[in-house]
Write a protein that holds these residues in place. Structure first.
Motif, PDB file in Angstrom:
ATOM      1  N   ALA A  27       8.643   5.414  -8.687  1.00 14.42           N
ATOM      2  CA  ALA A  27       8.294   4.502  -9.775  1.00 14.42           C
ATOM      3  C   ALA A  27       9.531   3.867 -10.408  1.00 14.42           C
ATOM      4  CB  ALA A  27       7.473   5.225 -10.834  1.00 14.42           C
ATOM      5  N   ASP A  28      10.659   4.582 -10.397  1.00 11.34           N
ATOM      6  CA  ASP A  28      11.891   4.004 -10.919  1.00 11.34           C
ATOM      7  C   ASP A  28      12.405   2.889 -10.020  1.00 11.34           C
ATOM      8  OD1 ASP A  28      12.106   5.528 -13.254  1.00 11.34           O
ATOM      9  OD2 ASP A  28      13.100   7.171 -12.206  1.00 11.34           O
ATOM     10  N   ILE A  29      12.298   3.078  -8.704  1.00  6.80           N
ATOM     11  CA  ILE A  29      12.670   2.004  -7.783  1.00  6.80           C
ATOM     12  C   ILE A  29      11.788   0.786  -8.042  1.00  6.80           C
ATOM     13  CG2 ILE A  29      12.912   1.331  -5.373  1.00  6.80           C
ATOM     14  CD1 ILE A  29      13.145   4.340  -4.708  1.00  6.80           C
ATOM     15  N   ALA A  30      10.496   1.028  -8.214  1.00  6.43           N
ATOM     16  CA  ALA A  30       9.556  -0.070  -8.459  1.00  6.43           C
ATOM     17  C   ALA A  30       9.841  -0.776  -9.775  1.00  6.43           C
ATOM     18  CB  ALA A  30       8.127   0.459  -8.449  1.00  6.43           C
ATOM     19  N   ALA A  37       0.814  -1.218   0.000  1.00 11.10           N
ATOM     20  CA  ALA A  37       0.000   0.000   0.000  1.00 11.10           C
ATOM     21  C   ALA A  37       0.842   1.261   0.000  1.00 11.10           C
ATOM     22  CB  ALA A  37      -0.930  -0.001   1.214  1.00 11.10           C
ATOM     23  N   GLY A  38       2.167   1.109  -0.026  1.00 12.26           N
ATOM     24  CA  GLY A  38       3.053   2.264   0.013  1.00 12.26           C
ATOM     25  C   GLY A  38       3.398   2.801  -1.354  1.00 12.26           C
ATOM     26  N   ASN A  39       4.224   3.830  -1.375  1.00 13.70           N
ATOM     27  CA  ASN A  39       4.548   4.521  -2.619  1.00 13.70           C
ATOM     28  C   ASN A  39       5.223   3.616  -3.643  1.00 13.70           C
ATOM     29  OD1 ASN A  39       3.609   7.155  -1.831  1.00 13.70           O
ATOM     30  ND2 ASN A  39       5.414   7.370  -0.552  1.00 13.70           N
ATOM     31  N   ILE A  40       6.175   2.816  -3.202  1.00 11.63           N
ATOM     32  CA  ILE A  40       6.884   1.915  -4.115  1.00 11.63           C
ATOM     33  C   ILE A  40       6.061   0.660  -4.368  1.00 11.63           C
ATOM     34  CG2 ILE A  40       8.982   0.545  -4.441  1.00 11.63           C
ATOM     35  CD1 ILE A  40      10.399   2.584  -2.584  1.00 11.63           C
ATOM     36  N   GLY A  41       5.519   0.086  -3.309  1.00 11.58           N
ATOM     37  CA  GLY A  41       4.777  -1.163  -3.431  1.00 11.58           C
ATOM     38  C   GLY A  41       3.622  -1.094  -4.407  1.00 11.58           C
ATOM     39  N   ARG A  42       2.909   0.028  -4.414  1.00  5.35           N
ATOM     40  CA  ARG A  42       1.781   0.167  -5.341  1.00  5.35           C
ATOM     41  C   ARG A  42       2.241   0.058  -6.791  1.00  5.35           C
ATOM     42  NH1 ARG A  42      -2.993   1.539  -3.374  1.00  5.35           N
ATOM     43  NH2 ARG A  42      -3.112   2.339  -1.243  1.00  5.35           N
ATOM     44  N   HIS A  43       3.376   0.660  -7.086  1.00  2.00           N
ATOM     45  CA  HIS A  43       3.887   0.590  -8.458  1.00  2.00           C
ATOM     46  C   HIS A  43       4.322  -0.828  -8.807  1.00  2.00           C
ATOM     47  CE1 HIS A  43       3.864   4.820  -9.670  1.00  2.00           C
ATOM     48  NE2 HIS A  43       4.242   5.131  -8.442  1.00  2.00           N
ATOM     49  N   ILE A  44       4.920  -1.538  -7.863  1.00  2.61           N
ATOM     50  CA  ILE A  44       5.312  -2.926  -8.123  1.00  2.61           C
ATOM     51  C   ILE A  44       4.079  -3.774  -8.409  1.00  2.61           C
ATOM     52  CG2 ILE A  44       6.394  -4.997  -7.149  1.00  2.61           C
ATOM     53  CD1 ILE A  44       8.175  -3.138  -5.487  1.00  2.61           C
ATOM     54  N   VAL A  45       3.046  -3.597  -7.612  1.00  3.96           N
ATOM     55  CA  VAL A  45       1.803  -4.333  -7.835  1.00  3.96           C
ATOM     56  C   VAL A  45       1.274  -4.073  -9.247  1.00  3.96           C
ATOM     57  CG1 VAL A  45      -0.630  -4.476  -7.165  1.00  3.96           C
ATOM     58  CG2 VAL A  45       1.150  -4.475  -5.400  1.00  3.96           C
ATOM     59  N   SER A  46       1.193  -2.814  -9.635  1.00  8.37           N
ATOM     60  CA  SER A  46       0.678  -2.472 -10.967  1.00  8.37           C
ATOM     61  C   SER A  46       1.558  -3.052 -12.070  1.00  8.37           C
ATOM     62  CB  SER A  46       0.593  -0.955 -11.124  1.00  8.37           C
ATOM     63  OG  SER A  46      -0.340  -0.406 -10.226  1.00  8.37           O
ATOM     64  N   ASN A  47       2.875  -2.931 -11.903  1.00  5.16           N
ATOM     65  CA  ASN A  47       3.800  -3.462 -12.904  1.00  5.16           C
ATOM     66  C   ASN A  47       3.625  -4.962 -13.089  1.00  5.16           C
ATOM     67  OD1 ASN A  47       4.917  -0.908 -13.113  1.00  5.16           O
ATOM     68  ND2 ASN A  47       6.771  -1.402 -11.969  1.00  5.16           N
ATOM     69  N   ALA A  48       3.548  -5.664 -11.967  1.00  5.99           N
ATOM     70  CA  ALA A  48       3.448  -7.123 -12.029  1.00  5.99           C
ATOM     71  C   ALA A  48       2.139  -7.567 -12.663  1.00  5.99           C
ATOM     72  CB  ALA A  48       3.605  -7.714 -10.633  1.00  5.99           C
ATOM     73  N   VAL A 103       3.880 -18.719  -3.203  1.00  6.03           N
ATOM     74  CA  VAL A 103       4.489 -17.719  -4.077  1.00  6.03           C
ATOM     75  C   VAL A 103       5.938 -18.111  -4.368  1.00  6.03           C
ATOM     76  CG1 VAL A 103       2.994 -15.898  -3.205  1.00  6.03           C
ATOM     77  CG2 VAL A 103       5.272 -16.191  -2.209  1.00  6.03           C
ATOM     78  N   GLU A 104       6.496 -17.498  -5.402  1.00  4.10           N
ATOM     79  CA  GLU A 104       7.857 -17.836  -5.822  1.00  4.10           C
ATOM     80  C   GLU A 104       8.863 -16.733  -5.561  1.00  4.10           C
ATOM     81  OE1 GLU A 104       7.989 -19.581  -9.845  1.00  4.10           O
ATOM     82  OE2 GLU A 104       5.802 -19.606  -9.720  1.00  4.10           O
ATOM     83  N   ALA A 105       8.383 -15.511  -5.398  1.00  5.23           N
ATOM     84  CA  ALA A 105       9.301 -14.382  -5.221  1.00  5.23           C
ATOM     85  C   ALA A 105       8.696 -13.391  -4.234  1.00  5.23           C
ATOM     86  CB  ALA A 105       9.582 -13.699  -6.556  1.00  5.23           C
ATOM     87  N   LEU A 106       9.574 -12.681  -3.540  1.00  7.16           N
ATOM     88  CA  LEU A 106       9.168 -11.766  -2.476  1.00  7.16           C
ATOM     89  C   LEU A 106       9.837 -10.415  -2.647  1.00  7.16           C
ATOM     90  CD1 LEU A 106       8.128 -11.006   0.444  1.00  7.16           C
ATOM     91  CD2 LEU A 106      10.214 -12.119   1.302  1.00  7.16           C
ATOM     92  N   TYR A 107       9.037  -9.345  -2.620  1.00  7.38           N
ATOM     93  CA  TYR A 107       9.565  -7.998  -2.454  1.00  7.38           C
ATOM     94  C   TYR A 107       9.493  -7.689  -0.974  1.00  7.38           C
ATOM     95  CZ  TYR A 107       9.763  -2.929  -2.209  1.00  7.38           C
ATOM     96  OH  TYR A 107      10.095  -1.640  -1.866  1.00  7.38           O
ATOM     97  N   LEU A 108      10.650  -7.466  -0.356  1.00 13.06           N
ATOM     98  CA  LEU A 108      10.746  -7.343   1.089  1.00 13.06           C
ATOM     99  C   LEU A 108      10.980  -5.894   1.496  1.00 13.06           C
ATOM    100  CD1 LEU A 108      10.817  -8.662   3.858  1.00 13.06           C
ATOM    101  CD2 LEU A 108      13.214  -9.285   3.443  1.00 13.06           C
ATOM    102  N   PHE A 109       9.959  -5.315   2.089  1.00 11.94           N
ATOM    103  CA  PHE A 109      10.030  -3.953   2.616  1.00 11.94           C
ATOM    104  C   PHE A 109      10.835  -3.982   3.920  1.00 11.94           C
ATOM    105  CE2 PHE A 109       8.333  -0.347   5.037  1.00 11.94           C
ATOM    106  CZ  PHE A 109       8.409   0.658   4.084  1.00 11.94           C
TER     107      PHE A 109
END
Length: 283
Positions: free
Chosen positions: A168-171, A9-20, A63-69
């Protein structure tokens, strides 16, 4: 393939969700308050805090991969849970200071904690990628209230500079590391495309708004008093040292890195782009 995004739900995480999702990947999100997260309907939302290891264990199943905050206290435990769950990949959000490029970084309050967290991720025996971004452009959101109410930025060290990076670049780099081969074992230093001073950041917001924004340069003590309610003293001290040293000597700032371009084949987003995209926060 399915991935788990913590901090979704954070700034980076939201972009990762959308990208994926755009890439056709199944996404699971561990979020503290699902009703407020406002994630897309096709995201598999698991309620829970990262400090609730039972919730983390449930979220990791299948799941197979994890984005770890970086909730640092539980990073070692979550990394081990990921290994036990049979995950292949973990992408950890660290920070540029973890590279220890300067004495300032090595003496920072955050340095030892993030070095320890990265070591725990490595020790878990997964295919890991470390993301080491510089200062975020989203830090300008600290100024939103005063810009909205009086068109003024209250901050110290107007000349302090850094190669601030768009979330968004980090994501985008995180998404590549999660979904594509070839990123295991990488420690990616991530920056924006140019050095920008604090006064230049306020000027970018002014240009986007079409209204003049005044920079009210505070003393270090004034700023420390103003943020004491929400910013840890160690972080405040790190920021003040970074700002004072880069204001005095811009060459001491974190160098610009071209990692975003190399990994994503797209140029890093500029401060002007960020300002245009976030106008609602300042109007």
């Amino acid at each position: 393939m399915a991935i788990l995004v913590t901090g979704a739900a954070g700034n980076i995480g939201r972009h990762i969700v959308s990208n994926a999702l755009e890439a056709g990947t199944s996404v699971r999100a561990l979020v503290r308050r699902p009703a407020e997260a406002q994630l897309p309907a096709d995201v598999d939302v698991v309620p829970g805090d990262m400090t609730d290891l039972d919730a983390v264990r449930r979220a990791l199943d299948g799941v197979e991969a994890l984005y770890l905050f970086p909730v640092l206290d539980v990073v070692p435990a979550i990394a081990q849970l990921a290994r036990e769950a049979g995950l292949r990949t973990v992408v950890f959000l660290s920070g540029a200071w973890t590279a220890g490029l300067s004495l300032r970084d090595r003496e920072s309050w955050t340095y030892a904690q993030y070095v320890e967290a990265e070591a725990a991720v490595e020790a878990a025996g997964l295919e890991w990628t470390m993301l080491r971004p510089g200062p975020f452009m989203t830090n300008m959101l600290w100024w939103s209230r005063s810009i909205k109410s009086e068109r003024v930025v209250h901050a110290p060290y107007a000349a302090a500079t850094c190669p601030a990076i768009h979330e968004a670049d980090i994501a985008d780099v995180a998404t590549a590391a999660l979904l594509e081969p070839g990123h295991a074992g990488a420690r990616y230093m991530l920056t924006g495309p140019a050095q920008v001073s604090q006064i230049e950041q306020s000027q970018a917001l002014s240009a986007a708004l079409g209204e003049e924004i005044t920079f009210d340069e505070l003393t270090a003590d004034q700023w420390r008093d103003s943020v004491g309610r929400f910013l840890r003293p160690g972080i405040a001290a790190d920021l003040l040292r970074d700002w004072s040293e880069t204001a005095a000597d811009p060459a001491s700032a974190l160098p610009v890195h071209d990692t975003v371009q190399r990994v994503t084949d797209k140029p890093a987003r500029t401060i002007g782009q960020w300002a245009q995209e976030h106008l609602d926060a300042f109007q």
